[in-house]
Scaffold this motif. Structure first.
Motif, PDB file in Angstrom:
ATOM      1  N   SER A  36     -23.188   5.138  76.582  1.00  0.00           N
ATOM      2  CA  SER A  36     -22.395   6.369  76.579  1.00  0.00           C
ATOM      3  C   SER A  36     -22.353   6.956  75.176  1.00  0.00           C
ATOM      4  N   HIS A  37     -22.097   8.253  75.110  1.00  0.00           N
ATOM      5  CA  HIS A  37     -22.049   8.940  73.818  1.00  0.00           C
ATOM      6  C   HIS A  37     -21.088  10.118  73.937  1.00  0.00           C
ATOM      7  N   ARG A  38     -20.087  10.165  73.056  1.00  0.00           N
ATOM      8  CA  ARG A  38     -19.097  11.244  73.059  1.00  0.00           C
ATOM      9  C   ARG A  38     -19.682  12.485  72.369  1.00  0.00           C
ATOM     10  N   LEU A  39     -19.634  13.604  73.062  1.00  0.00           N
ATOM     11  CA  LEU A  39     -20.121  14.856  72.500  1.00  0.00           C
ATOM     12  C   LEU A  39     -19.077  15.472  71.570  1.00  0.00           C
ATOM     13  N   ALA A  40     -19.545  16.054  70.475  1.00  0.00           N
ATOM     14  CA  ALA A  40     -18.655  16.778  69.553  1.00  0.00           C
ATOM     15  C   ALA A  40     -18.603  18.242  69.989  1.00  0.00           C
ATOM     16  N   LEU A 143     -25.531  20.827  71.626  1.00  0.00           N
ATOM     17  CA  LEU A 143     -24.705  21.581  70.684  1.00  0.00           C
ATOM     18  C   LEU A 143     -25.425  22.823  70.188  1.00  0.00           C
ATOM     19  N   ALA A 144     -26.755  22.726  70.003  1.00  0.00           N
ATOM     20  CA  ALA A 144     -27.514  23.901  69.574  1.00  0.00           C
ATOM     21  C   ALA A 144     -27.475  24.989  70.644  1.00  0.00           C
ATOM     22  N   MET A 145     -27.590  24.590  71.908  1.00  0.00           N
ATOM     23  CA  MET A 145     -27.519  25.579  72.996  1.00  0.00           C
ATOM     24  C   MET A 145     -26.135  26.198  73.081  1.00  0.00           C
TER      25      MET A 145
END
Length: 617
Positions: A36-40, A143-145
């Motif tokens: 899992s990875h938490r998005l900023a 995040l770029a999108m």
């Protein structure tokens, strides 16, 4: 029906996680292997915008829309779907989506909403799909999108199927030469087994965390001075601390590697990361710069001989560990979270040194270090059994690693002795808490061996003594016992318990030897090396095992007296064999029996008929 665009083999990095997705391990662990990875997320992100970004990522990266073949009589394959809309679900949903990889891709997103905005989002995937580096790449694209970037994706990248096919074309040069297996055998022969053993089923795991300002900056400086890398510096520091703490001359470690040395893999998304073994060796005459260069060369050697042919190396490693003990034989597993060269955003930076500690129930048989970048600092994490390292020991170990990195960054010509003087490792007295069986420099638990023997039908009492040759043990068994069956049972036990060593001789006796009387005259003696093959019994269970092994390995002629690996069986076919045996009406054998020391006869002797099969007789 979903439309497939491509079908191909698994990468070496995917193989182990396909294996761990099988029912036996999912039932033991209670979950599938997830990452899992938490998005900023930026403030005010809408669910529609996030879903659109997820969709575009799945369109770009094949790993996000891949399913995998179930166990069977053919090697597993990965199937890339033409299209997939990643599942986005609420964190408080009563039922999370299923993770059956043969039916749907494992990539999805768990969100928390506040009004119309998404305030928290976690990317989830099965570990067969993505590694940590890939999660970071996907986050950056998302995040770029969300920021309106018209070109959010990295340049040309290699897809997992392309990587797998390239690995297959190199197999004859890497795995087929046998050099990797030979390196593993030589490496494991050099190190002591169970030099810090954890005995018993009652224990707790300590989880320590130390945040150190400027530590990653210091590691980079040391790497520049020695012309090595930051991971080399950190692993050398861990090796120095373990040397000072445990007094071990040659220390076998495992470490995560990104496995992205091929062109095009730098920005690729998939499961490429793997684990390699290497040995930390210290010469007191070296300087700090020489130490880092030697560690770097050793890591490269371990990488070249590492888990390229995952199956062959895994089976060889497990058999070695079963024969000689594996608890703490690999005392360190080193994981780099978020990957050191992809520095975490400044919101995660470390400003002050801070130590935290907590415990959870459960035995832990090795040291695990997680090294997390908090640019320009780092977060060092350590998990191990509390009987091996207390709270204060854990803090001192982590602080000593930080001190070692600092010392290595100052002067490449500094003698190692001067660096060791700055390492205040805790006192190690764990081994005095035995008793242990000591065979050479390796230690085993007589209690574990005895308890394993008592689990065999007919054994009412048992005792363990060192053999006359000083290199093996004798097992005395009381009861109406079949010594060959006891041996098969111990082979299975040793495949799952590193503190069990398989006896070199079994003796059936009317009573156990004791301090007041000599060992009784044995009623029967069984020496596996010379007697085993003559005692084999071919019954319906043995026939079922032979049929399953041969069906899943075309052209192989199975020998009951040999292990699955010695028979030449393929690692990736073990789940298929387990399924074939189940369909013949027997209880599911544990996959580890095929990896370890158990002969095929021992596997057969561990099978039991299901109620349905018994009812048909």
């Amino acid at each position: 029906m979903d439309i497939e665009t491509r079908v191909g083999p698994l990468t070496w990095g995917q193989q182990i996680f396909w294996y761990y997705n099988q029912p036996t391990f999912r039932e033991e662990w209670g979950h599938v292997p997830l990452i899992s990875h938490r998005l900023a997320l930026p403030e005010g992100t809408s669910a529609a915008a996030l879903q659109s970004a997820l969709d575009r990522c799945a369109e770009r990266f094949e790993a996000l829309r891949t399913v995998y073949g179930p166990p069977g009589i053919e090697r597993p394959r990965q199937r890339v779907l033409a299209a997939y809309k990643p599942v986005m679900f609420e964190a408080d949903a009563p039922d999370e989506p299923d993770f059956d990889l043969s039916r749907a891709p494992g990539f999805r997103c768990r969100i928390v909403r506040d009004g119309g905005a998404v305030v928290s989002a976690d990317l989830l995937a099965n570990q067969i799909d993505l590694d940590g580096h890939s999660m970071v790449i996907v986050e950056r694209c998302i995040l770029a999108m969300l920021a309106g970037d018209a070109d959010p994706f990295p340049g040309t990248t290699v897809q997992p199927i392309d990587c797998a096919e390239a690995e297959g074309s190199r197999a004859g040069l890497i795995a087929g030469s046998g050099k990797g297996l030979a390196w593993h055998a030589e490496a494991r022969a050099r190190v002591a087994r169970n030099f810090a053993p954890i005995s018993g089923s009652d224990g707790a795991t300590g989880m320590a965390q130390l945040r150190v300002p400027d530590l990653l900056d210091r590691a980079e400086r040391a790497a520049r001075l020695s012309r090595t890398t930051e991971p080399t510096v950190l692993q050398a520091a861990i090796g120095l601390v373990l040397h000072g703490w445990l007094g071990v001359e040659d220390c076998l470690m495992s470490t995560a590697v990104s496995n992205r040395w091929r062109p095009g893999l730098r920005h690729a998304v998939g499961r490429f990361a793997a684990e390699i073994d290497w040995i930390f060796t210290l010469d007191p005459k070296w300087t700090s710069g020489r130490l880092l260069q030697e560690v770097h060369a050793t890591l490269l050697a371990g990488y070249r001989a590492g888990a390229r042919d995952t199956g062959a190396c895994t089976m060889a490693a497990v058999r070695d560990n079963c024969a000689f003990g594996s608890s703490m034989a690999k005392p360190v597993f080193i994981e780099y979270l978020d990957f050191l060269r992809d520095h975490a955003p400044l919101r995660h930076s470390v400003q002050d040194m801070e130590f935290r500690y907590e415990t959870r129930p459960g035995v832990n048989t090795r040291l695990r270090f997680d090294l997390v970048p908090r640019w320009p600092g780092m977060e060092l994490r350590l998990e191990t059994d509390t009987r091996l390292a207390s709270r204060s020991d854990s803090e001192l170990l982590l602080r000593s690693i930080a001190s070692a990195v600092e010392a290595l960054s100052e002067d490449p010509d500094r003698p190692i002795d001067a660096i060791m003087d700055r390492i205040a490792a805790p006192t190690f007295d764990h081994v005095s808490r035995g008793p242990w069986i000591e065979l050479g420099a390796s230690r085993f638990s007589p209690r574990h061996v005895r308890e394993a023997a008592l689990g065999c039908e007919g054994v009412v009492d048992a005792a363990v003594e060192e053999g006359d040759d000083g290199a093996s043990i004798d097992l005395y068994a009381v009861g109406a016992v079949d010594l060959a069956a006891v041996h098969d049972h111990l082979l299975q036990a040793a495949s799952n318990d590193p503190l069990v060593v398989v006896p070199g001789r079994y003796l059936a006796v009317p009573h156990l030897p004791g301090a007041r009387h000599a060992a009784p005259e044995p009623e029967a003696v069984f020496v596996p090396r010379t007697d085993y093959r003559a005692r084999l019994v071919t019954d319906a269970r043995a026939a079922a095992v032979i049929a399953a092994v041969e069906q899943c390995n075309p052209g192989l002629r199975a020998d009951l007296a040999r292990t699955y690996a010695e028979n030449g069986g393929a690692y990736m076919m073990i789940p298929g064999i387990v399924g074939v045996i189940e369909r013949q009406g027997y209880t599911r054998p544990h996959p580890d029996w095929f990896l370890g020391l158990a002969s095929l006869a021992a596997v057969a002797n561990g099978l039991r008929e299901t109620e349905q099969r018994a009812g048909r007789r």
